[in-house]
Design an enzyme around this catalytic site. Structure first.
Site, mmCIF file in Angstrom:
data_model
loop_
_atom_site.group_PDB
_atom_site.id
_atom_site.type_symbol
_atom_site.label_atom_id
_atom_site.label_comp_id
_atom_site.label_asym_id
_atom_site.label_seq_id
_atom_site.Cartn_x
_atom_site.Cartn_y
_atom_site.Cartn_z
ATOM 1 N N SER A 1 47.087 35.926 36.348
ATOM 2 C CA SER A 1 47.194 37.226 37.017
ATOM 3 C C SER A 1 48.561 37.810 36.679
ATOM 4 O O SER A 1 49.505 37.053 36.384
ATOM 5 C CB SER A 1 47.092 37.021 38.529
ATOM 6 O OG SER A 1 47.503 38.189 39.220
ATOM 7 N N TYR B 1 48.316 32.186 46.571
ATOM 8 C CA TYR B 1 47.590 32.758 45.427
ATOM 9 C C TYR B 1 48.560 32.995 44.271
ATOM 10 O O TYR B 1 48.326 32.553 43.141
ATOM 11 C CB TYR B 1 46.917 34.072 45.823
ATOM 12 C CG TYR B 1 46.256 34.773 44.661
ATOM 13 C CD1 TYR B 1 44.979 34.420 44.242
ATOM 14 C CD2 TYR B 1 46.915 35.782 43.948
ATOM 15 C CE1 TYR B 1 44.374 35.053 43.156
ATOM 16 C CE2 TYR B 1 46.324 36.415 42.872
ATOM 17 C CZ TYR B 1 45.049 36.049 42.479
ATOM 18 O OH TYR B 1 44.461 36.666 41.402
HETATM 19 N N1 NAP Z 1 40.518 41.585 40.410
HETATM 20 C C1 NAP Z 1 41.832 41.445 40.263
HETATM 21 O O1 NAP Z 1 42.611 42.319 40.651
HETATM 22 C C2 NAP Z 1 42.378 40.225 39.602
HETATM 23 C C3 NAP Z 1 43.709 40.288 39.155
HETATM 24 C C4 NAP Z 1 44.252 39.166 38.577
HETATM 25 C C5 NAP Z 1 43.505 38.014 38.444
HETATM 26 N N2 NAP Z 1 42.224 37.996 38.882
HETATM 27 C C6 NAP Z 1 41.468 36.745 38.758
HETATM 28 O O2 NAP Z 1 40.226 36.984 38.167
HETATM 29 C C7 NAP Z 1 39.310 35.992 38.608
HETATM 30 C C8 NAP Z 1 38.028 36.671 39.075
HETATM 31 O O3 NAP Z 1 38.307 37.475 40.199
HETATM 32 P P1 NAP Z 1 37.505 38.818 40.532
HETATM 33 O O4 NAP Z 1 38.496 39.882 40.698
HETATM 34 O O5 NAP Z 1 36.410 38.974 39.565
HETATM 35 O O6 NAP Z 1 36.988 38.496 42.013
HETATM 36 P P2 NAP Z 1 35.513 38.218 42.590
HETATM 37 O O7 NAP Z 1 34.598 39.342 42.292
HETATM 38 O O8 NAP Z 1 35.738 37.807 43.994
HETATM 39 O O9 NAP Z 1 35.022 36.985 41.729
HETATM 40 C C9 NAP Z 1 35.421 35.684 41.991
HETATM 41 C C10 NAP Z 1 34.386 34.755 41.405
HETATM 42 O O10 NAP Z 1 34.864 33.412 41.612
HETATM 43 C C11 NAP Z 1 33.821 32.688 42.232
HETATM 44 N N3 NAP Z 1 34.382 31.642 43.085
HETATM 45 C C12 NAP Z 1 35.254 31.773 44.101
HETATM 46 N N4 NAP Z 1 35.481 30.578 44.655
HETATM 47 C C13 NAP Z 1 34.740 29.679 43.973
HETATM 48 C C14 NAP Z 1 34.531 28.290 44.069
HETATM 49 N N5 NAP Z 1 35.148 27.554 44.998
HETATM 50 N N6 NAP Z 1 33.699 27.691 43.186
HETATM 51 C C15 NAP Z 1 33.066 28.432 42.236
HETATM 52 N N7 NAP Z 1 33.204 29.743 42.107
HETATM 53 C C16 NAP Z 1 34.034 30.359 42.969
HETATM 54 C C17 NAP Z 1 33.003 33.685 43.011
HETATM 55 O O11 NAP Z 1 31.665 33.226 43.130
HETATM 56 P P3 NAP Z 1 31.025 32.611 44.473
HETATM 57 O O12 NAP Z 1 31.602 33.371 45.630
HETATM 58 O O13 NAP Z 1 29.562 32.818 44.260
HETATM 59 O O14 NAP Z 1 31.420 31.195 44.463
HETATM 60 C C18 NAP Z 1 33.037 34.881 42.072
HETATM 61 O O15 NAP Z 1 32.015 34.787 41.111
HETATM 62 C C19 NAP Z 1 40.018 35.204 39.706
HETATM 63 O O16 NAP Z 1 40.549 34.010 39.173
HETATM 64 C C20 NAP Z 1 41.155 36.124 40.107
HETATM 65 O O17 NAP Z 1 42.253 35.439 40.643
HETATM 66 C C21 NAP Z 1 41.634 39.080 39.451
#
Ligand code: NAP
Length: 250
Positions: free
Chosen positions: A135, A148
């Site tokens: 991130s 986080y």
């Molecule tokens: N969006 C942002 O602003 C942003 C910025 C920087 C980094 N990121 C990173 O990008 C990645 C994806 O985030 P996103 O923004 O796409 O959020 P999101 O829509 O909440 O997606 C998170 C995904 O991770 C899965 N997940 C969460 N806990 C889990 C677990 N214990 N086991 C297996 N799967 C799990 C969720 O699926 P289930 O709930 O079905 O398990 C979901 O598919 C994350 O690592 C996040 O830190 C996001």
């Protein structure tokens, strides 16, 4: 055609990348905890495989790796995307410790455990790729999400070491460091005007993935503000701006 595993692809960035890579003709294996969403995603994408899996659970990670070795021996790309982001109070009225523990188990131990379990299988491939997802907050922490931000800084550090140790093997190591993107990672984030529109983010990432070679760090332009803050002598100023003005997650 490559066989690609994306953890946490029931929503958000993981799902967006899975859809694009599937459309390009790759064989996709997606995971997440929500079975109903896995069913929906796999039904909409013929040939895509969904495995219910909780990346924070060591036993489930071991079972997933065993299943991948037996059912998908040609797996060669792993995108370690699953993650959670939760606010925590650290001072008076502090948040229960379980939030921090869950965050470390999901965001840090999860990728480390899965990489460890899959290493023999990936090393046996003629060419393989591991992509971690950190991130912009790995580089300047958001104080409202301390654990986080710390797990993402740790993922950045761990990825650097992994890349160094795997030099000379057939595995290339990449780190995707998104800026704040409009997903459901945190409540209200999907409509946060300070976060990057989702499709624009996925478009830019997909364009970077076509570069030859794909860079070690996969960075869209929007994240450079955070990524380069320290190197450009702006870290203290960016920390103040981020934490006192915007309170933007991501
Ligand atoms: N969006 C942002 O602003 C942003 C910025 C920087 C980094 N990121 C990173 O990008 C990645 C994806 O985030 P996103 O923004 O796409 O959020 P999101 O829509 O909440 O997606 C998170 C995904 O991770 C899965 N997940 C969460 N806990 C889990 C677990 N214990 N086991 C297996 N799967 C799990 C969720 O699926 P289930 O709930 O079905 O398990 C979901 O598919 C994350 O690592 C996040 O830190 C996001």
């Amino acid at each position: 055609m490559t066989t690609i595993l994306i953890t946490g692809a029931t929503s958000g960035i993981g799902l967006g990348l899975a859809q694009r890579l599937h459309a390009q003709g790759h064989r996709l294996i997606v995971t997440g905890r929500r079975q109903a969403l896995l069913d929906e995603v796999t039904a909409a994408h013929p040939g895509m495989t969904g495995y219910r899996n909780d990346i924070s659970d060591a036993g489930q990670v071991a079972s997933l790796a065993a299943r991948l070795a037996s059912d998908h021996p040609d797996l060669s790309t792993v995108i370690l995307n699953a993650g959670i982001m939760q606010s925590e109070r650290l001072g008076p009225d502090q948040t229960p410790l379980s939030v921090a523990e869950d965050t470390v188990a999901t965001n840090l131990l999860g990728p480390i455990r899965l990489t460890h379990a899959l290493m023999p299988q990936l090393l046996a491939r003629p060419q393989a790729h591991i992509v971690t997802v950190s991130s912009g907050l790995a580089f300047v922490p958001l104080a409202a999400t301390p654990t986080y931000s710390a797990t993402k800084a740790a993922i950045h550090s761990w990825t650097q070491s992994l890349r160094f140790q795997l030099e000379g093997t057939a595995i290339s190591v990449h780190e995707l460091a998104p800026p704040a993107v409009q997903t459901d990672l945190m409540p209200g984030q999907r409509s946060n005007p300070h976060a990057m529109p989702f499709d624009a983010f996925i478009d830019e990432v997909m364009a970077i993935l076509t570069r030859d070679p794909v860079p070690g760090e996969i960075l869209v332009e929007r994240v450079q503000f955070l990524r380069r803050a320290e190197a450009e002598g702006r870290h203290a100023e960016v920390f103040e701006t981020l934490n006192r003005n915007f309170r933007t997650p991501g």
